[in-house]
Design a protein around this motif. Structure first.
Motif, PDB file in Angstrom:
ATOM      1  N   PRO A 132       0.802  -1.236   0.000  1.00 29.74           N
ATOM      2  CA  PRO A 132       0.000   0.000   0.000  1.00 29.74           C
ATOM      3  C   PRO A 132       0.830   1.278   0.000  1.00 29.74           C
ATOM      4  CG  PRO A 132      -0.880  -1.583   1.576  1.00 29.74           C
ATOM      5  CD  PRO A 132       0.448  -2.125   1.113  1.00 29.74           C
ATOM      6  N   GLU A 133       1.914   1.315   0.782  1.00 26.53           N
ATOM      7  CA  GLU A 133       2.735   2.522   0.846  1.00 26.53           C
ATOM      8  C   GLU A 133       3.452   2.753  -0.480  1.00 26.53           C
ATOM      9  OE1 GLU A 133       5.342   2.582   4.179  1.00 26.53           O
ATOM     10  OE2 GLU A 133       3.729   2.412   5.660  1.00 26.53           O
ATOM     11  N   GLU A 134       3.968   1.680  -1.058  1.00 24.96           N
ATOM     12  CA  GLU A 134       4.653   1.813  -2.349  1.00 24.96           C
ATOM     13  C   GLU A 134       3.659   2.226  -3.435  1.00 24.96           C
ATOM     14  OE1 GLU A 134       8.214  -0.455  -4.686  1.00 24.96           O
ATOM     15  OE2 GLU A 134       6.655  -1.702  -3.777  1.00 24.96           O
ATOM     16  N   ARG A 135       2.452   1.673  -3.395  1.00 22.46           N
ATOM     17  CA  ARG A 135       1.425   2.036  -4.370  1.00 22.46           C
ATOM     18  C   ARG A 135       1.054   3.507  -4.241  1.00 22.46           C
ATOM     19  NH1 ARG A 135      -1.736  -1.838  -3.445  1.00 22.46           N
ATOM     20  NH2 ARG A 135      -3.139  -0.866  -1.938  1.00 22.46           N
ATOM     21  N   GLU A 136       0.949   3.989  -3.015  1.00 21.90           N
ATOM     22  CA  GLU A 136       0.623   5.401  -2.792  1.00 21.90           C
ATOM     23  C   GLU A 136       1.723   6.302  -3.341  1.00 21.90           C
ATOM     24  OE1 GLU A 136      -1.049   8.958  -1.689  1.00 21.90           O
ATOM     25  OE2 GLU A 136      -1.981   6.978  -1.856  1.00 21.90           O
ATOM     26  N   ARG A 137       3.001   5.958  -3.088  1.00 22.33           N
ATOM     27  CA  ARG A 137       4.113   6.750  -3.626  1.00 22.33           C
ATOM     28  C   ARG A 137       4.100   6.737  -5.153  1.00 22.33           C
ATOM     29  NH1 ARG A 137       7.036   4.187   0.537  1.00 22.33           N
ATOM     30  NH2 ARG A 137       7.870   2.676  -0.961  1.00 22.33           N
ATOM     31  N   LEU A 167       1.516   6.288  -7.291  1.00 20.22           N
ATOM     32  CA  LEU A 167       0.426   7.095  -7.855  1.00 20.22           C
ATOM     33  C   LEU A 167       0.626   8.577  -7.553  1.00 20.22           C
ATOM     34  CD1 LEU A 167      -2.595   4.750  -7.038  1.00 20.22           C
ATOM     35  CD2 LEU A 167      -1.436   5.087  -9.241  1.00 20.22           C
ATOM     36  N   ARG A 168       1.182   8.876  -6.397  1.00 20.02           N
ATOM     37  CA  ARG A 168       1.444  10.277  -6.042  1.00 20.02           C
ATOM     38  C   ARG A 168       2.456  10.899  -6.999  1.00 20.02           C
ATOM     39  NH1 ARG A 168      -0.359  15.029  -4.258  1.00 20.02           N
ATOM     40  NH2 ARG A 168       1.435  16.369  -3.875  1.00 20.02           N
ATOM     41  N   ASP A 204      -7.006   8.846 -12.312  1.00 18.45           N
ATOM     42  CA  ASP A 204      -7.974   8.785 -11.213  1.00 18.45           C
ATOM     43  C   ASP A 204      -8.929   7.604 -11.363  1.00 18.45           C
ATOM     44  OD1 ASP A 204      -6.783  11.081 -10.283  1.00 18.45           O
ATOM     45  OD2 ASP A 204      -8.335  12.432 -11.057  1.00 18.45           O
TER      46      ASP A 204
END
Length: 284
Positions: free
Chosen positions: A151-156, A158-159, A205
């Protein structure tokens, strides 16, 4: 600043002078621009699909070399990108595929080598999966579509596509390239504008888990597959390369060159053309 838009039009004028047809295809999603170049060779047709927020102009240096070997070369601008019109509805990943597949279904009269960078690579893989009888081979550069489980890697990840300032744009260029080109600061304001484009944002999005490839989903692809993943690519997480190494069929050829980032077609056009020509020979 609209330097990248100007570049699209300058590239169009240059290619048309060299005998490349520039025209539009009406799709259910929108009016899509294509470059259509008749070739001098007997090898299968070649199709180029660009990445998010880019355009088919990035493949212009490669078209001339491919025309000498292939019977036909196509380069497609995604809806809302390059010279294509904005889509008639909210785009999203599935409608993006629908529009590109429509163009390829209606334009190709023979099996083709499909070349895709990043998001274009994901679209090329999806097309090969759903229309295997129309694909002679795949040549992919840092293809998208692999899931990022952490989840953290995915957030980075997409960010990294949220570009709201010139500083963000310069950071993106640093992750995109092995070394930021001299013109990077000049196009940074343009990159901010492009990433705020509703067509670009709707794709990003609209990403949902079902838009990513599942383990085992690509194993049945029988056509030749070549993948370049530059060692300096800092746009897509390394775990995505690991996914493709594990889940693409064993006959896939992987190249991981030093000194190349996410976009070998702009960082080393000659090496990229050689890569595509090698894939074309294997697909013939």
């Amino acid at each position: 600043m609209v330097l990248l838009s100007v570049l699209d039009h300058v590239t169009r004028a240059m290619l048309v002078r060299r005998g490349v047809e520039s025209r539009f295809v009406e799709t259910p999603v929108g009016r899509v621009h294509v470059y259509d170049a008749r070739g001098e060779g007997a090898a299968p047709p070649v199709v180029f699909l660009h990445g998010i927020a880019a355009s088919s102009a990035v493949f212009a240096p490669t078209l001339a070399r491919l025309r000498k070997k292939s019977r036909r070369v196509l380069a497609v601008d995604a809806p809302g990108h390059g010279l294509s019109s904005p889509p008639w509805m909210t785009l999203g990943p599935e409608r993006l595929f629908e529009s590109l597949a429509y163009v390829l279904d209606h334009e190709l009269d023979a099996k083709a080598l499909v070349v895709g960078n990043s998001l274009g690579g994901a679209m090329a893989l999806r097309y090969a999966q759903r229309r295997p009888e129309r694909v002679a081979g795949l040549a992919l550069t840092s293809p998208g579509g692999a899931p990022v489980e952490d989840p953290e890697e995915r957030e980075r990840f997409l960010r990294g596509f949220v570009i709201e300032s010139v500083r963000d744009a310069r950071d993106f260029l640093g992750r995109l390239n092995h070394a930021v080109p001299w013109y990077g600061p000049l196009v940074a304001p343009d990159i901010v504008r492009i990433f705020k484009n509703p067509s670009v944002r709707s794709i990003l999005d609209g990403l949902e888990p079902q838009h990513f490839f599942a383990p085992g989903e690509l194993a049945s692809l029988a056509m030749p597959i070549h993948v370049i993943w530059g060692k300096s690519d800092r746009v897509i997480p390394p775990c995505c390369l690991g996914f493709f190494k594990k889940n693409l069929p064993p006959h896939t050829v992987f190249l991981e060159p030093e000194g190349i980032g996410h976009s070998p077609h702009t960082e080393d056009p000659k090496a990229f053309a050689d890569f595509v020509l090698g894939a074309l020979e294997r697909a013939s």
